[in-house]
Design an enzyme around this catalytic site. Sequence first.
Site, PDB file in Angstrom:
ATOM      1  N   SER A  69      -1.323  50.081  70.221  1.00  0.00           N
ATOM      2  CA  SER A  69      -1.338  50.389  71.657  1.00  0.00           C
ATOM      3  C   SER A  69      -2.749  50.231  72.188  1.00  0.00           C
ATOM      4  O   SER A  69      -3.722  50.424  71.445  1.00  0.00           O
ATOM      5  CB  SER A  69      -0.879  51.824  71.895  1.00  0.00           C
ATOM      6  OG  SER A  69      -1.116  52.204  73.241  1.00  0.00           O
ATOM      7  N   TYR A 101      -1.984  60.984  70.031  1.00  0.00           N
ATOM      8  CA  TYR A 101      -1.260  59.717  70.187  1.00  0.00           C
ATOM      9  C   TYR A 101      -2.223  58.532  70.070  1.00  0.00           C
ATOM     10  O   TYR A 101      -2.015  57.611  69.273  1.00  0.00           O
ATOM     11  CB  TYR A 101      -0.506  59.660  71.526  1.00  0.00           C
ATOM     12  CG  TYR A 101       0.155  58.318  71.713  1.00  0.00           C
ATOM     13  CD1 TYR A 101       1.243  57.957  70.922  1.00  0.00           C
ATOM     14  CD2 TYR A 101      -0.348  57.372  72.618  1.00  0.00           C
ATOM     15  CE1 TYR A 101       1.824  56.689  71.039  1.00  0.00           C
ATOM     16  CE2 TYR A 101       0.223  56.122  72.740  1.00  0.00           C
ATOM     17  CZ  TYR A 101       1.319  55.788  71.951  1.00  0.00           C
ATOM     18  OH  TYR A 101       1.878  54.541  72.064  1.00  0.00           O
TER      19      TYR A 101
HETATM   20  P1  NDP Z   1      11.064  54.160  73.237  1.00  0.00           P
HETATM   21  O1  NDP Z   1      10.962  55.647  73.344  1.00  0.00           O
HETATM   22  O2  NDP Z   1      11.924  53.449  74.207  1.00  0.00           O
HETATM   23  O3  NDP Z   1      11.477  53.748  71.769  1.00  0.00           O
HETATM   24  C1  NDP Z   1      10.970  54.427  70.641  1.00  0.00           C
HETATM   25  C2  NDP Z   1      11.762  53.997  69.410  1.00  0.00           C
HETATM   26  O4  NDP Z   1      11.214  54.675  68.278  1.00  0.00           O
HETATM   27  C3  NDP Z   1      13.225  54.371  69.525  1.00  0.00           C
HETATM   28  O5  NDP Z   1      14.009  53.304  69.037  1.00  0.00           O
HETATM   29  C4  NDP Z   1      13.341  55.586  68.614  1.00  0.00           C
HETATM   30  O6  NDP Z   1      14.627  55.578  68.012  1.00  0.00           O
HETATM   31  C5  NDP Z   1      12.279  55.279  67.571  1.00  0.00           C
HETATM   32  N1  NDP Z   1      11.825  56.479  66.867  1.00  0.00           N
HETATM   33  C6  NDP Z   1      11.150  57.530  67.368  1.00  0.00           C
HETATM   34  N2  NDP Z   1      10.976  58.469  66.414  1.00  0.00           N
HETATM   35  C7  NDP Z   1      11.569  57.977  65.295  1.00  0.00           C
HETATM   36  C8  NDP Z   1      11.745  58.471  63.983  1.00  0.00           C
HETATM   37  N3  NDP Z   1      11.278  59.680  63.601  1.00  0.00           N
HETATM   38  N4  NDP Z   1      12.405  57.711  63.083  1.00  0.00           N
HETATM   39  C9  NDP Z   1      12.875  56.500  63.438  1.00  0.00           C
HETATM   40  N5  NDP Z   1      12.751  55.987  64.663  1.00  0.00           N
HETATM   41  C10 NDP Z   1      12.105  56.718  65.580  1.00  0.00           C
HETATM   42  O7  NDP Z   1       9.558  53.652  73.371  1.00  0.00           O
HETATM   43  P2  NDP Z   1       8.899  52.184  73.282  1.00  0.00           P
HETATM   44  O8  NDP Z   1       9.912  51.151  73.028  1.00  0.00           O
HETATM   45  O9  NDP Z   1       8.029  52.035  74.439  1.00  0.00           O
HETATM   46  O10 NDP Z   1       7.977  52.412  72.003  1.00  0.00           O
HETATM   47  C11 NDP Z   1       8.017  51.571  70.881  1.00  0.00           C
HETATM   48  C12 NDP Z   1       6.624  51.526  70.267  1.00  0.00           C
HETATM   49  O11 NDP Z   1       5.735  50.954  71.226  1.00  0.00           O
HETATM   50  C13 NDP Z   1       6.035  52.876  69.902  1.00  0.00           C
HETATM   51  O12 NDP Z   1       5.336  52.762  68.683  1.00  0.00           O
HETATM   52  C14 NDP Z   1       5.056  53.156  71.036  1.00  0.00           C
HETATM   53  O13 NDP Z   1       4.016  53.992  70.637  1.00  0.00           O
HETATM   54  C15 NDP Z   1       4.579  51.770  71.328  1.00  0.00           C
HETATM   55  N6  NDP Z   1       3.979  51.547  72.628  1.00  0.00           N
HETATM   56  C16 NDP Z   1       4.657  51.824  73.774  1.00  0.00           C
HETATM   57  C17 NDP Z   1       4.073  51.590  74.998  1.00  0.00           C
HETATM   58  C18 NDP Z   1       4.733  51.933  76.282  1.00  0.00           C
HETATM   59  O14 NDP Z   1       4.044  52.000  77.316  1.00  0.00           O
HETATM   60  N7  NDP Z   1       6.052  52.124  76.308  1.00  0.00           N
HETATM   61  C19 NDP Z   1       2.745  50.973  75.087  1.00  0.00           C
HETATM   62  C20 NDP Z   1       2.112  50.748  73.826  1.00  0.00           C
HETATM   63  C21 NDP Z   1       2.722  50.993  72.645  1.00  0.00           C
HETATM   64  P3  NDP Z   1      15.545  56.856  67.720  1.00  0.00           P
HETATM   65  O15 NDP Z   1      15.206  57.883  68.756  1.00  0.00           O
HETATM   66  O16 NDP Z   1      16.940  56.335  67.795  1.00  0.00           O
HETATM   67  O17 NDP Z   1      15.144  57.238  66.345  1.00  0.00           O
HETATM   68  C1  8X3 Z   2       1.125  53.818  75.426  1.00  0.00           C
HETATM   69  C2  8X3 Z   2       0.352  52.972  76.365  1.00  0.00           C
HETATM   70  O1  8X3 Z   2      -0.654  52.855  78.632  1.00  0.00           O
HETATM   71  O2  8X3 Z   2       0.878  54.682  78.237  1.00  0.00           O
HETATM   72  O3  8X3 Z   2       0.948  53.354  74.140  1.00  0.00           O
HETATM   73  O4  8X3 Z   2      -1.275  54.693  77.183  1.00  0.00           O
HETATM   74  S1  8X3 Z   2      -0.202  53.845  77.668  1.00  0.00           S
END
Ligand code: NDP
Ligand code: 8X3
Length: 256
Positions: free
Chosen positions: A142, A155
């Site tokens: 991220s 985070y």
């Molecule tokens: P979502 O919340 O939409 O998706 C998160 C995913 O992670 C879900 O599929 C959830 O599945 C899974 N997850 C969470 N905890 C667990 C666990 N304990 N075991 C297995 N699976 C888990 O968020 P995003 O798609 O945005 O996030 C995906 C990745 O991208 C993350 O690593 C996040 O930090 C990163 N990210 C996101 C950004 C954003 O702005 N959205 C920006 C930068 C990075 P389930 O609940 O079914 O287990």
């Molecule tokens: C999360 C990205 O922009 O919300 O990984 O900090 S931001």
Amino acid sequence: MHEAKPIAFLTGATSGIGQACAEAFAAAGWGLVLTGRRQARLDDLRQRLGAAVPIHVAALDVTDRTAIERVVDTLPEPFGNVRLLLNNAGVALGKGPAQDADLDEWHTMIDTNIKGLVTVTRLLLPRLIAHGEGATIINIGSIAGHTPYPGGHVYGASKAFVEQFSYNLRCDVSGSGIRVTDLAPGMTVSEFTEVRMKGDRDFAKRYYAGTRSLQPADVAAQALHIAELPPHVNITRLEVTPLCQQWSAFTILRDE
Ligand code: NDP
Ligand code: 8X3
């Protein structure tokens, strides 16, 4: 005879970026191992994508080491020949100051974003090494791993770990043919903010309102691009943000 499809193993495939990656990789002809905790969503994905490519789903909590061992050890053919690992499962919890943070939430982020990611990686490494040339690990980091912001605390630190772990991993697998990338997105519309704010959908709506944030498909397109580069090409880190999101000035506290 048809050529075997390359296999990608995805964590967090049930929502947002992971789900978009499942869709993009399936459209590009990859076979998929889709994991996440929500079985119903995995079943739905299998239903939607499974006509075109082989799909194996496994409900998996990445904080459960025994469950990961079981899923990895029992991958049926042809899913054992993993070419790509997408370490995407991750969570942010809370956005208040560190001094008010809930310690359990901090531990959950560490267990998921750090311990979960390293456990899945370690257990799949033998399969990726056996695959050899073209094998790829994409760790979803991220911009928060580089740029500090108020409320980023654990985070952001967990994503800094993801970045450095990716680099160190690349050193160790040198010569095995495995490529390692830290794919670091900025603000992406998904369930991420709703989860971060304990299910507060209105907050999430307001957060993204008036922005042209990244869509999960934008990030998935980058992941697919990385995966399908010629095998001698390694993207070390790819940071992608929406145009509307950029750095801000230092905050300066002044004496009265
Ligand atoms: P979502 O919340 O939409 O998706 C998160 C995913 O992670 C879900 O599929 C959830 O599945 C899974 N997850 C969470 N905890 C667990 C666990 N304990 N075991 C297995 N699976 C888990 O968020 P995003 O798609 O945005 O996030 C995906 C990745 O991208 C993350 O690593 C996040 O930090 C990163 N990210 C996101 C950004 C954003 O702005 N959205 C920006 C930068 C990075 P389930 O609940 O079914 O287990
Ligand atoms: C999360 C990205 O922009 O919300 O990984 O900090 S931001």
